[in-house]
Write an enzyme that holds these catalytic residues in place. Structure first.
Site, PDB file in Angstrom:
ATOM      1  N   TYR A 121       0.847  -1.176   0.000  1.00  0.00           N
ATOM      2  CA  TYR A 121       0.000   0.000   0.000  1.00  0.00           C
ATOM      3  C   TYR A 121       0.889   1.235   0.000  1.00  0.00           C
ATOM      4  O   TYR A 121       1.606   1.485   0.961  1.00  0.00           O
ATOM      5  CB  TYR A 121      -0.904   0.005   1.243  1.00  0.00           C
ATOM      6  CG  TYR A 121      -1.924  -1.101   1.246  1.00  0.00           C
ATOM      7  CD1 TYR A 121      -3.258  -0.845   0.961  1.00  0.00           C
ATOM      8  CD2 TYR A 121      -1.571  -2.413   1.560  1.00  0.00           C
ATOM      9  CE1 TYR A 121      -4.211  -1.860   0.970  1.00  0.00           C
ATOM     10  CE2 TYR A 121      -2.509  -3.428   1.572  1.00  0.00           C
ATOM     11  CZ  TYR A 121      -3.817  -3.143   1.270  1.00  0.00           C
ATOM     12  OH  TYR A 121      -4.748  -4.146   1.279  1.00  0.00           O
ATOM     13  N   CYS A 122       0.847   2.001  -1.065  1.00  0.00           N
ATOM     14  CA  CYS A 122       1.616   3.235  -1.195  1.00  0.00           C
ATOM     15  C   CYS A 122       0.623   4.373  -0.934  1.00  0.00           C
ATOM     16  O   CYS A 122      -0.228   4.665  -1.774  1.00  0.00           O
ATOM     17  CB  CYS A 122       2.218   3.325  -2.588  1.00  0.00           C
ATOM     18  SG  CYS A 122       3.303   4.731  -2.810  1.00  0.00           S
TER      19      CYS A 122
END
Length: 141
Positions: A121-122
């Site tokens: 998850y960026c």
């Protein structure tokens, strides 16, 4: 928006945010990777302190420092997994139809993306607030 928060509640919460935070959260914007390297939202992108990351709009705890990834090549906070996947909406990004977008389920506001290269998850630093573990303990009866 379709989340558990009304549009009026989302707009009220957004009123106290910076223009960058509103751009990211409400318009689906992506902060420049160097924005996260600055003290954007009460923490540095490479913060190593123990605590939780909550939505800047809903206040819902979304990510834990235990799952935070350290990658000096990027300027956005990265996480291996959320605290609870049910607190997020993951969908094809309507802006390009290719990227995988991550939303806060309560407010249906934009958080970031899931990277196809490694599945992490960026998340935009501007979309989260960091709450240190000590503050969480003090607030818990």
């Amino acid at each position: 928006r379709g989340g558990t928060m009304s549009e009026a509640a989302v707009q009220q919460a957004a009123a106290s945010l910076t223009p960058l935070q509103r751009y990211v959260l409400l318009e689906g914007g992506v902060e420049d990777d160097t924005d996260g390297r600055r003290f954007v939202n009460g923490y540095e992108w490479d913060n190593t302190e123990s605590g939780v990351y909550v939505s800047a709009i809903s206040g819902v705890p979304l990510f834990s420092s235990r799952d935070k990834m350290e990658d000096p090549r990027i300027g956005w906070p990265g996480f291996r997994a959320p605290i609870d996947r049910q607190r997020l909406v993951v969908r094809s990004d309507p802006r390009d139809g290719v990227s995988v977008e991550v939303l806060d389920r309560a407010s249906m506001t934009h958080l970031g993306h899931i990277l196809s290269t490694d599945g992490h998850y960026c998340i935009n630093a501007a979309s989260l607030r960091f709450i240190p573990t000590e503050a969480v303990r003090a607030a818990t009866p």
